[in-house]
Write an enzyme that holds these catalytic residues in place. Structure first.
Site, PDB file in Angstrom:
ATOM      1  N   ASN A   9       0.882  -1.172   0.000  1.00  0.00           N
ATOM      2  CA  ASN A   9       0.000   0.000   0.000  1.00  0.00           C
ATOM      3  C   ASN A   9       0.916   1.216   0.000  1.00  0.00           C
ATOM      4  OD1 ASN A   9      -1.788   2.054   0.442  1.00  0.00           O
ATOM      5  ND2 ASN A   9      -2.448   1.374   2.471  1.00  0.00           N
ATOM      6  N   LYS A  11       0.130   4.250  -0.297  1.00  0.00           N
ATOM      7  CA  LYS A  11      -0.479   5.440   0.300  1.00  0.00           C
ATOM      8  C   LYS A  11      -0.219   6.660  -0.611  1.00  0.00           C
ATOM      9  CE  LYS A  11      -0.153   3.126   4.717  1.00  0.00           C
ATOM     10  NZ  LYS A  11      -0.023   3.180   6.166  1.00  0.00           N
ATOM     11  N   HIS A  95      -9.475   1.356   4.932  1.00  0.00           N
ATOM     12  CA  HIS A  95      -8.194   1.500   5.638  1.00  0.00           C
ATOM     13  C   HIS A  95      -8.391   2.405   6.858  1.00  0.00           C
ATOM     14  CE1 HIS A  95      -4.049   2.521   6.532  1.00  0.00           C
ATOM     15  NE2 HIS A  95      -3.710   1.432   5.868  1.00  0.00           N
ATOM     16  N   GLU A  97      -6.693   4.727   7.983  1.00  0.00           N
ATOM     17  CA  GLU A  97      -6.451   6.153   7.711  1.00  0.00           C
ATOM     18  C   GLU A  97      -7.690   6.805   7.102  1.00  0.00           C
ATOM     19  OE1 GLU A  97      -2.844   5.495   5.504  1.00  0.00           O
ATOM     20  OE2 GLU A  97      -1.868   4.852   7.350  1.00  0.00           O
ATOM     21  N   GLU A 167      -5.253  -5.061  10.309  1.00  0.00           N
ATOM     22  CA  GLU A 167      -4.227  -4.049  10.542  1.00  0.00           C
ATOM     23  C   GLU A 167      -4.460  -3.378  11.890  1.00  0.00           C
ATOM     24  OE1 GLU A 167      -2.363  -2.737   6.547  1.00  0.00           O
ATOM     25  OE2 GLU A 167      -3.946  -1.338   7.067  1.00  0.00           O
ATOM     26  N   GLY A 173       2.840   2.048  10.667  1.00  0.00           N
ATOM     27  CA  GLY A 173       3.809   3.137  10.553  1.00  0.00           C
ATOM     28  C   GLY A 173       4.549   3.452  11.833  1.00  0.00           C
ATOM     29  N   SER A 213       3.600  -2.409  10.053  1.00  0.00           N
ATOM     30  CA  SER A 213       5.058  -2.513  10.205  1.00  0.00           C
ATOM     31  C   SER A 213       5.599  -3.880   9.796  1.00  0.00           C
ATOM     32  CB  SER A 213       5.481  -2.149  11.635  1.00  0.00           C
ATOM     33  OG  SER A 213       5.149  -0.799  11.909  1.00  0.00           O
TER      34      SER A 213
HETATM   35  P1  13P Z   1       3.192   0.201   7.476  1.00  0.00           P
HETATM   36  O1  13P Z   1       3.639  -1.107   6.867  1.00  0.00           O
HETATM   37  O2  13P Z   1       3.950   1.380   6.981  1.00  0.00           O
HETATM   38  O3  13P Z   1       3.107   0.089   8.971  1.00  0.00           O
HETATM   39  O4  13P Z   1       1.687   0.443   6.960  1.00  0.00           O
HETATM   40  C1  13P Z   1       0.784  -0.587   7.050  1.00  0.00           C
HETATM   41  C2  13P Z   1      -0.448  -0.215   6.323  1.00  0.00           C
HETATM   42  O5  13P Z   1      -1.178   0.687   6.731  1.00  0.00           O
HETATM   43  C3  13P Z   1      -0.749  -0.921   5.085  1.00  0.00           C
HETATM   44  O6  13P Z   1      -2.031  -0.629   4.636  1.00  0.00           O
END
Ligand code: 13P
Length: 251
Positions: A9, A11, A95, A97, A167, A173, A213
């Protein structure tokens, strides 16, 4: 039986030129890999060229969101019809976010899941608890709410086509990964929940990815767990060499 799917992803990262370059490098890095599906969730502006860049390779392309409607007066939105028309195969939905920063509800996410399925796109439905939920002992309740919400109204034939990404928000992150045991516990819970919502056969068909992560050092250990069928990878998917190592962790 379900497939292992490792998805990146990206982003809000990469210009079109950067996306194409990374995808070509990734496709070359994993050209010999079989038995795992590899997907990159790229920004909207790059999708058309992204699909072309991976044509004839092992890499498939996902969008990171969509609107549930086919077309109309929805300024700034992109529909499943548009995504399908350019050769996108997957859409990341719900997601954390988007739930957190754009107020997306279970109901809205569910509409998108249905719209994607109706247009032959595979939804990657994200579910997961925040740190305060985990600390309050509410992990399963939150994961159940997101899962039931996202799958609402789906037949078992439709449900079998959905990919779930567990997740934990506290792991996204932050460099703080769930341990393989912590993740497996929630994945097993999701499988049990899907069994109760549908049946064991349907639940066994559904790929449940771990995200948060995941990186080159921990991917293999996480994906070795019985109910962890791949990953949804943010930061560690941006570099083609690093992500190739993550993908190989699924073998
Ligand atoms: P990270 O791997 O950067 O922690 O992000 C995970 C994520 O949100 C994938 O959708």
């Amino acid at each position: 039986m379900r497939r292992k799917i490792v998805a990146g992803n990206w982003k809000m990262n990469k210009t079109n030129a950067e996306a194409v370059e990374t995808l070509k490098k990734l496709a070359a890095n994993i050209a010999d890999i079989k038995g795992v599906s590899v997907v990159i969730g790229a920004p909207f502006t790059t999708l058309s060229d992204a699909v072309k860049a991976v044509e004839g390779t092992n890499v498939e392309i996902a969008a990171q969101n969509c609107n549930p409607k086919d077309s109309g007066a929805y300024t700034g939105e992109i529909s499943p019809v548009m995504l399908k028309a350019i050769g996108v195969n997957y859409v990341i939905l719900g997601h954390s976010e988007r739930r957190e920063y754009y107020g997306e509800t279970n109901e809205f996410v569910n509409e998108k899941v249905k719209a994607c399925l109706a247009h032959g796109l595979t939804p990657i439905l994200c579910v997961g608890e925040k740190l305060e939920d985990r600390e309050a002992g509410n992990t399963e309740a939150v994961v159940e709410d997101h899962t039931r919400g996202g799958f609402a109204g789906l037949t078992k034939e439709e449900a079998a086509k959905v990919v779930v990404a567990y997740e934990p928000v506290w792991a996204i992150g932050t460099g703080k990964t769930a341990t393989p045991e912590q993740a497996q516990e929630v994945h097993a819970f999701i499988r049990k929940l899907l069994t109760s919502m549908y049946d064991a056969e349907t639940a066994a068909e559904i790929t449940v990815q771990y995200g948060g992560s995941m990186n080159a050092a921990n991917a293999a250990e996480l994906m070795a767990k019985e109910d962890i069928d791949g990953g949804l990878v943010g930061g560690a998917s941006l570099d083609a060499d690093t992500f190739a190592i993550v993908v190989k962790g699924a073998l």
